[in-house]
Write a protein that holds these residues in place. Structure first.
Motif, PDB file in Angstrom:
ATOM      1  N   PHE A  12    -110.713 -32.226 -85.582  1.00 49.91           N
ATOM      2  CA  PHE A  12    -111.228 -32.727 -86.594  1.00 49.91           C
ATOM      3  C   PHE A  12    -112.457 -33.510 -85.537  1.00 49.91           C
ATOM      4  O   PHE A  12    -113.211 -34.377 -86.076  1.00 49.91           O
ATOM      5  CB  PHE A  12    -110.140 -33.892 -86.974  1.00 49.91           C
ATOM      6  N   SER A  13    -112.357 -33.420 -84.360  1.00 45.93           N
ATOM      7  CA  SER A  13    -112.954 -34.509 -83.424  1.00 45.93           C
ATOM      8  C   SER A  13    -115.155 -34.017 -83.195  1.00 45.93           C
ATOM      9  O   SER A  13    -115.767 -33.335 -83.394  1.00 45.93           O
ATOM     10  CB  SER A  13    -112.288 -34.230 -82.021  1.00 45.93           C
ATOM     11  N   SER A  14    -114.587 -32.709 -84.518  1.00 46.02           N
ATOM     12  CA  SER A  14    -115.466 -31.470 -84.435  1.00 46.02           C
ATOM     13  C   SER A  14    -116.287 -31.272 -85.923  1.00 46.02           C
ATOM     14  O   SER A  14    -117.709 -31.954 -86.067  1.00 46.02           O
ATOM     15  CB  SER A  14    -115.129 -30.260 -84.187  1.00 46.02           C
TER      16      SER A  14
ATOM     17  N   LYS B  54    -112.281 -40.843 -83.888  1.00 44.66           N
ATOM     18  CA  LYS B  54    -113.618 -40.389 -83.786  1.00 44.66           C
ATOM     19  C   LYS B  54    -114.180 -40.164 -85.215  1.00 44.66           C
ATOM     20  O   LYS B  54    -116.063 -40.225 -85.464  1.00 44.66           O
ATOM     21  CB  LYS B  54    -113.214 -39.183 -82.648  1.00 44.66           C
ATOM     22  N   ASN B  55    -114.197 -39.830 -85.542  1.00 43.32           N
ATOM     23  CA  ASN B  55    -114.577 -38.729 -87.335  1.00 43.32           C
ATOM     24  C   ASN B  55    -115.151 -40.268 -88.335  1.00 43.32           C
ATOM     25  O   ASN B  55    -115.965 -40.846 -88.629  1.00 43.32           O
ATOM     26  CB  ASN B  55    -113.466 -38.890 -88.134  1.00 43.32           C
ATOM     27  N   VAL B  56    -114.956 -41.706 -87.188  1.00 41.98           N
ATOM     28  CA  VAL B  56    -115.304 -43.330 -87.838  1.00 41.98           C
ATOM     29  C   VAL B  56    -116.953 -43.162 -87.423  1.00 41.98           C
ATOM     30  O   VAL B  56    -117.876 -43.326 -88.229  1.00 41.98           O
ATOM     31  CB  VAL B  56    -114.456 -44.510 -87.595  1.00 41.98           C
ATOM     32  N   MET B  57    -117.104 -43.187 -85.705  1.00 41.50           N
ATOM     33  CA  MET B  57    -118.553 -42.628 -85.768  1.00 41.50           C
ATOM     34  C   MET B  57    -119.438 -41.626 -86.412  1.00 41.50           C
ATOM     35  O   MET B  57    -120.835 -41.935 -86.674  1.00 41.50           O
ATOM     36  CB  MET B  57    -117.949 -42.263 -83.830  1.00 41.50           C
ATOM     37  N   ASP B  78    -111.513 -43.092 -77.043  1.00 41.64           N
ATOM     38  CA  ASP B  78    -111.681 -43.053 -75.611  1.00 41.64           C
ATOM     39  C   ASP B  78    -112.899 -42.140 -76.522  1.00 41.64           C
ATOM     40  O   ASP B  78    -114.087 -42.237 -75.981  1.00 41.64           O
ATOM     41  CB  ASP B  78    -111.391 -41.887 -74.687  1.00 41.64           C
ATOM     42  N   ASP B  79    -112.253 -40.932 -77.238  1.00 42.70           N
ATOM     43  CA  ASP B  79    -113.820 -40.135 -77.508  1.00 42.70           C
ATOM     44  C   ASP B  79    -114.993 -40.441 -79.150  1.00 42.70           C
ATOM     45  O   ASP B  79    -115.828 -40.458 -78.788  1.00 42.70           O
ATOM     46  CB  ASP B  79    -113.616 -38.949 -78.494  1.00 42.70           C
ATOM     47  N   SER B  84    -120.234 -43.953 -79.821  1.00 45.89           N
ATOM     48  CA  SER B  84    -120.216 -44.548 -80.321  1.00 45.89           C
ATOM     49  C   SER B  84    -121.760 -44.936 -78.978  1.00 45.89           C
ATOM     50  O   SER B  84    -122.953 -45.618 -79.799  1.00 45.89           O
ATOM     51  CB  SER B  84    -119.380 -46.002 -80.138  1.00 45.89           C
ATOM     52  N   ASN B  85    -121.370 -44.789 -77.976  1.00 51.71           N
ATOM     53  CA  ASN B  85    -122.088 -44.798 -76.585  1.00 51.71           C
ATOM     54  C   ASN B  85    -123.859 -43.939 -76.967  1.00 51.71           C
ATOM     55  O   ASN B  85    -124.271 -44.548 -76.620  1.00 51.71           O
ATOM     56  CB  ASN B  85    -121.705 -45.005 -75.031  1.00 51.71           C
ATOM     57  N   GLU B  86    -122.978 -42.813 -77.002  1.00 50.75           N
ATOM     58  CA  GLU B  86    -124.432 -41.644 -77.434  1.00 50.75           C
ATOM     59  C   GLU B  86    -125.633 -42.178 -78.650  1.00 50.75           C
ATOM     60  O   GLU B  86    -126.158 -41.881 -77.765  1.00 50.75           O
ATOM     61  CB  GLU B  86    -123.006 -40.751 -77.546  1.00 50.75           C
ATOM     62  N   GLU B  87    -124.030 -42.832 -79.845  1.00 50.08           N
ATOM     63  CA  GLU B  87    -125.426 -42.951 -81.125  1.00 50.08           C
ATOM     64  C   GLU B  87    -126.239 -44.598 -80.781  1.00 50.08           C
ATOM     65  O   GLU B  87    -126.729 -44.658 -81.492  1.00 50.08           O
ATOM     66  CB  GLU B  87    -124.496 -42.863 -82.234  1.00 50.08           C
ATOM     67  N   GLY B  88    -125.465 -44.933 -80.026  1.00 52.95           N
ATOM     68  CA  GLY B  88    -126.057 -46.368 -80.280  1.00 52.95           C
ATOM     69  C   GLY B  88    -125.745 -47.196 -81.352  1.00 52.95           C
ATOM     70  O   GLY B  88    -126.800 -47.812 -81.759  1.00 52.95           O
TER      71      GLY B  88
END
Lengths: 137, 115
Positions: A12-14, B54-57, B78-79, B84-88
């Motif tokens: 899912f992370s991808s 992470k998919n939320v981001m 965490d991911d 979120s940091n990378e994309e601002g």
């Protein structure tokens, strides 16, 4: 221009990698933001479908003058009844996938609503192939 | 109204994506179904949800949302925080339940004639 992406089922992370990459490219070549949004929605949903349902999948993108073609091919369980799968709210996603907020049965209709042409072919126990076309005008 | 105005007004926690605190807010969308947000949220909205992965981001960034507000005291995985940091695109948090947060935001957006 052509781009290829590979996606592993269950990872899912991808999900979102291909659509995020394509979004940047379409921006760079000056495609209208409204169109980019639609293309990105369709591709993201297709990515999630591979991750949620298939073992592995490949995405082939062709940017042609006047249109974009997305070919999404997976190796997986296939879709038994495509018409039923297209219905809003119908999903075969696992409980785990649903808890993440996926599997609401909206993915394929999101793809259809944001493309000009959508073709789905599927063979049970082999896999599914989607061809999505979005015109730039 | 920008994202940092929301933090100040509602005492929200800013978890990540601080480069995006000056993003313009044009409304809000509340849903925990990711395809619903993908299909119906609009650029510049804040997304109120209890999903923290992470998919939320990925969605927030693809849809050019202003920020994500996590309810009931949840923080981002965490991911998710890293992306979120990378994309601002900021991830904010509140201890309020979704119903209360949405109600307060709706009032404020009306008042500022955003809606």
């Amino acid at each position: 221009m052509e781009y290829d992406y590979e996606i592993q089922g269950g990872d899912f992370s991808s999900a979102g990698f291909a659509s995020s990459h394509l979004k940047k490219i379409l921006k760079q070549i000056g495609i209208e933001p409204k169109l980019i949004k639609r293309i990105v929605i369709a591709l993201y949903e297709a990515e999630v479908n591979i991750v949620a349902h298939a073992y592995e999948g490949r995405i082939h993108v062709e940017i042609e003058p006047g249109q974009i073609r997305l070919e999404i091919q997976d190796r997986g369980p296939g879709i038994e009844d495509i018409e039923q799968a297209m219905e809003d709210g119908y999903s075969t996603a696992s409980e785990e996938v649903r808890e993440m907020g996926f599997g609401a049965g909206m993915g394929l209709s999101n793809i259809k609503n944001n493309s000009d042409d959508l073709e789905i072919t599927s063979t049970v126990n082999e896999g599914t192939e989607l061809t999505i076309i979005k015109k730039f005008k | 109204m920008v994202v940092s105005d929301l933090i100040e007004k509602f005492g929200l926690t800013a978890y990540s994506g601080k480069d995006g605190l000056d993003r313009q807010v044009t409304g809000g969308y509340a849903s925990d179904l990711l395809s619903d947000v993908m299909g119906h949220a609009r650029e510049g909205q804040v997304w109120i949800t209890l999903q923290t992965h992470k998919n939320v981001m990925a969605i927030a960034s693809l849809k050019d949302l202003a920020a994500v507000i996590l309810v009931k005291g949840h923080g981002p995985d965490d991911d998710a925080a890293q992306q979120s940091n990378e994309e601002g695109v900021p991830v904010l948090g509140t201890t309020r339940e979704a119903f209360e947060m949405v109600g307060e935001l709706y009032e404020a957006f009306k008042e500022h004639e955003i809606l």
